[in-house]
Motif scaffolding. Structure first.
Motif, PDB file in Angstrom:
ATOM      1  N   SER A   1      -4.925 -32.916  33.572  1.00  0.00           N
ATOM      2  CA  SER A   1      -4.457 -34.011  35.170  1.00  0.00           C
ATOM      3  C   SER A   1      -5.705 -33.180  35.748  1.00  0.00           C
ATOM      4  O   SER A   1      -5.342 -34.237  36.871  1.00  0.00           O
ATOM      5  N   PHE A   2      -5.677 -31.747  35.661  1.00  0.00           N
ATOM      6  CA  PHE A   2      -6.665 -31.829  37.460  1.00  0.00           C
ATOM      7  C   PHE A   2      -7.898 -31.665  37.151  1.00  0.00           C
ATOM      8  O   PHE A   2      -8.763 -32.110  37.696  1.00  0.00           O
ATOM      9  N   GLN A   3      -8.069 -31.995  36.181  1.00  0.00           N
ATOM     10  CA  GLN A   3      -9.371 -33.142  34.982  1.00  0.00           C
ATOM     11  C   GLN A   3      -9.964 -33.918  35.941  1.00  0.00           C
ATOM     12  O   GLN A   3     -10.628 -34.410  36.446  1.00  0.00           O
ATOM     13  N   ARG A   4      -8.795 -34.741  35.143  1.00  0.00           N
ATOM     14  CA  ARG A   4      -8.860 -36.111  35.876  1.00  0.00           C
ATOM     15  C   ARG A   4      -8.733 -36.368  37.303  1.00  0.00           C
ATOM     16  O   ARG A   4      -9.167 -36.711  37.488  1.00  0.00           O
ATOM     17  N   ALA A   5      -8.029 -35.290  38.577  1.00  0.00           N
ATOM     18  CA  ALA A   5      -8.295 -35.572  39.890  1.00  0.00           C
ATOM     19  C   ALA A   5      -9.976 -35.295  39.819  1.00  0.00           C
ATOM     20  O   ALA A   5     -10.157 -35.425  41.487  1.00  0.00           O
ATOM     21  N   GLY A   6     -10.491 -34.397  39.332  1.00  0.00           N
ATOM     22  CA  GLY A   6     -11.726 -33.663  39.860  1.00  0.00           C
ATOM     23  C   GLY A   6     -11.179 -32.801  39.840  1.00  0.00           C
ATOM     24  O   GLY A   6     -12.147 -32.106  40.735  1.00  0.00           O
ATOM     25  N   HIS A   7     -10.473 -31.986  39.922  1.00  0.00           N
ATOM     26  CA  HIS A   7     -10.345 -31.057  39.765  1.00  0.00           C
ATOM     27  C   HIS A   7      -9.800 -29.771  38.782  1.00  0.00           C
ATOM     28  O   HIS A   7      -9.581 -28.509  38.985  1.00  0.00           O
ATOM     29  N   GLY A   8     -10.989 -29.762  37.794  1.00  0.00           N
ATOM     30  CA  GLY A   8     -11.331 -28.989  36.765  1.00  0.00           C
ATOM     31  C   GLY A   8     -11.572 -27.898  36.899  1.00  0.00           C
ATOM     32  O   GLY A   8     -10.800 -26.707  37.065  1.00  0.00           O
ATOM     33  N   ASP A   9     -12.468 -27.522  38.010  1.00  0.00           N
ATOM     34  CA  ASP A   9     -13.025 -26.420  37.764  1.00  0.00           C
ATOM     35  C   ASP A   9     -12.536 -26.017  39.349  1.00  0.00           C
ATOM     36  O   ASP A   9     -12.426 -24.159  38.890  1.00  0.00           O
ATOM     37  N   ILE A  10     -11.438 -25.556  39.826  1.00  0.00           N
ATOM     38  CA  ILE A  10     -10.567 -24.980  39.963  1.00  0.00           C
ATOM     39  C   ILE A  10      -9.531 -24.727  39.204  1.00  0.00           C
ATOM     40  O   ILE A  10      -9.271 -22.702  38.860  1.00  0.00           O
ATOM     41  N   LEU A  11      -8.859 -25.171  38.291  1.00  0.00           N
ATOM     42  CA  LEU A  11      -7.826 -24.815  36.965  1.00  0.00           C
ATOM     43  C   LEU A  11      -8.666 -23.537  36.545  1.00  0.00           C
ATOM     44  O   LEU A  11      -7.945 -22.698  35.444  1.00  0.00           O
ATOM     45  N   GLN A  12      -9.614 -24.201  35.586  1.00  0.00           N
ATOM     46  CA  GLN A  12     -11.013 -23.360  35.015  1.00  0.00           C
ATOM     47  C   GLN A  12     -10.677 -21.996  35.705  1.00  0.00           C
ATOM     48  O   GLN A  12     -10.595 -20.874  35.146  1.00  0.00           O
ATOM     49  N   SER A  13     -10.499 -21.549  36.756  1.00  0.00           N
ATOM     50  CA  SER A  13     -11.635 -20.317  37.441  1.00  0.00           C
ATOM     51  C   SER A  13     -10.092 -19.935  37.590  1.00  0.00           C
ATOM     52  O   SER A  13     -10.517 -18.849  37.678  1.00  0.00           O
ATOM     53  N   TRP A  14      -8.703 -20.673  37.876  1.00  0.00           N
ATOM     54  CA  TRP A  14      -7.219 -19.803  37.786  1.00  0.00           C
ATOM     55  C   TRP A  14      -6.993 -19.031  36.256  1.00  0.00           C
ATOM     56  O   TRP A  14      -6.933 -17.945  36.107  1.00  0.00           O
ATOM     57  N   MET A  15      -8.131 -18.851  34.764  1.00  0.00           N
ATOM     58  CA  MET A  15      -8.338 -19.100  33.815  1.00  0.00           C
ATOM     59  C   MET A  15      -8.943 -17.631  33.305  1.00  0.00           C
ATOM     60  O   MET A  15      -9.059 -17.651  32.294  1.00  0.00           O
ATOM     61  N   GLY A  16     -10.371 -18.208  34.737  1.00  0.00           N
ATOM     62  CA  GLY A  16     -11.704 -17.177  33.761  1.00  0.00           C
ATOM     63  C   GLY A  16     -11.062 -15.747  34.658  1.00  0.00           C
ATOM     64  O   GLY A  16     -10.199 -15.425  34.943  1.00  0.00           O
ATOM     65  N   PRO A  17     -11.622 -15.262  33.893  1.00  0.00           N
ATOM     66  CA  PRO A  17     -12.109 -13.414  34.389  1.00  0.00           C
ATOM     67  C   PRO A  17     -11.921 -13.780  36.377  1.00  0.00           C
ATOM     68  O   PRO A  17     -11.370 -12.076  37.031  1.00  0.00           O
ATOM     69  N   ASP A  18     -12.711 -14.206  36.657  1.00  0.00           N
ATOM     70  CA  ASP A  18     -13.361 -14.195  38.029  1.00  0.00           C
ATOM     71  C   ASP A  18     -12.145 -14.208  38.995  1.00  0.00           C
ATOM     72  O   ASP A  18     -11.031 -14.820  38.353  1.00  0.00           O
ATOM     73  N   GLN A  19     -12.343 -13.838  40.688  1.00  0.00           N
ATOM     74  CA  GLN A  19     -11.594 -14.534  41.673  1.00  0.00           C
ATOM     75  C   GLN A  19     -11.181 -16.114  41.496  1.00  0.00           C
ATOM     76  O   GLN A  19     -11.560 -17.110  40.570  1.00  0.00           O
ATOM     77  N   ASN A  20      -9.887 -16.134  41.564  1.00  0.00           N
ATOM     78  CA  ASN A  20      -9.125 -17.734  41.567  1.00  0.00           C
ATOM     79  C   ASN A  20      -9.450 -18.770  42.791  1.00  0.00           C
ATOM     80  O   ASN A  20      -9.111 -17.554  43.758  1.00  0.00           O
ATOM     81  N   HIS A  21     -10.224 -19.533  42.622  1.00  0.00           N
ATOM     82  CA  HIS A  21     -10.231 -20.682  43.775  1.00  0.00           C
ATOM     83  C   HIS A  21      -8.890 -20.822  44.731  1.00  0.00           C
ATOM     84  O   HIS A  21      -7.730 -21.125  43.382  1.00  0.00           O
ATOM     85  N   GLU A  22      -9.165 -20.989  45.699  1.00  0.00           N
ATOM     86  CA  GLU A  22      -7.428 -21.983  46.671  1.00  0.00           C
ATOM     87  C   GLU A  22      -7.635 -23.043  45.650  1.00  0.00           C
ATOM     88  O   GLU A  22      -8.988 -24.063  45.331  1.00  0.00           O
ATOM     89  N   ILE A  23      -6.814 -23.866  46.247  1.00  0.00           N
ATOM     90  CA  ILE A  23      -6.355 -25.065  45.525  1.00  0.00           C
ATOM     91  C   ILE A  23      -5.214 -25.307  46.916  1.00  0.00           C
ATOM     92  O   ILE A  23      -4.520 -24.197  47.759  1.00  0.00           O
TER      93      ILE A  23
END
Length: 166
Positions: free
Chosen positions: A86-108
């Motif tokens: 759903s995030f990918q389709r809306a163009g926000h996949g990079d934000i969700l991927q940041s939540w899954m990765g080890p780096d800082q979570n991007h805000e939404i």
């Protein structure tokens, strides 16, 4: 308290407090959003005929189980996998991927979150929890990054063995 309860409670902190007769509205929204039903448009059916609650959530977190009941418009699935799609389709996949990765979570922002999960899902969650749309999106935009981060400690979707421990 199971691992999933710890994940949700830890991410919610003081917001996870119980209200009279059950979970907080925010906990209810998170459980519904991460279950297979919320993103597949089956929230009404879940309340009418499904068992709902933690059992449905565990079955739907990765979008597994009965594929017919978890199909999303556009061919996706519900659960965490559906959220990612759903995030990918809306163009926000990079934000969700940041939540899954080890780096800082991007805000939404609440508006971005509403775009990502869809207006129908937001309306369903608002009705189910009794929270106003704006308040719901604001609270979810604050806590969802931490929930996804804790659900994906290895930076990826949990596999079946990892899910079995929940």
């Amino acid at each position: 308290m199971g691992l999933l309860d710890q994940v949700l409670s830890g991410a919610l902190g003081s917001r996870a407090g119980q209200q009279q007769g059950g979970s907080s509205p925010l906990m209810t929204a998170l459980m519904a959003l991460l279950s297979s039903g919320a993103l597949s448009g089956a929230m009404g059916r879940q309340g009418a005929g499904g068992t709902g609650g933690l059992g449905d959530l565990l079955g739907g977190l990765t979008g597994g189980g009965n594929p017919g009941s978890m199909s999303m418009p556009g061919g996706g699935v519900g659960g965490l996998g559906g959220l990612i799609q759903s995030f990918q389709r809306a163009g926000h996949g990079d934000i969700l991927q940041s939540w899954m990765g080890p780096d800082q979570n991007h805000e939404i922002s609440p508006n971005q979150l509403g775009e990502a999960i869809g207006h129908g899902t937001v309306d369903d969650l608002s009705r189910q929890t009794g929270m106003e749309r704006g308040d719901l999106l604001t609270e979810l935009s604050r806590v969802l990054p931490g929930v996804v981060d804790r659900m994906t400690p290895h930076g990826r979707m949990p596999n079946d063995d990892e899910m079995a421990k929940w």
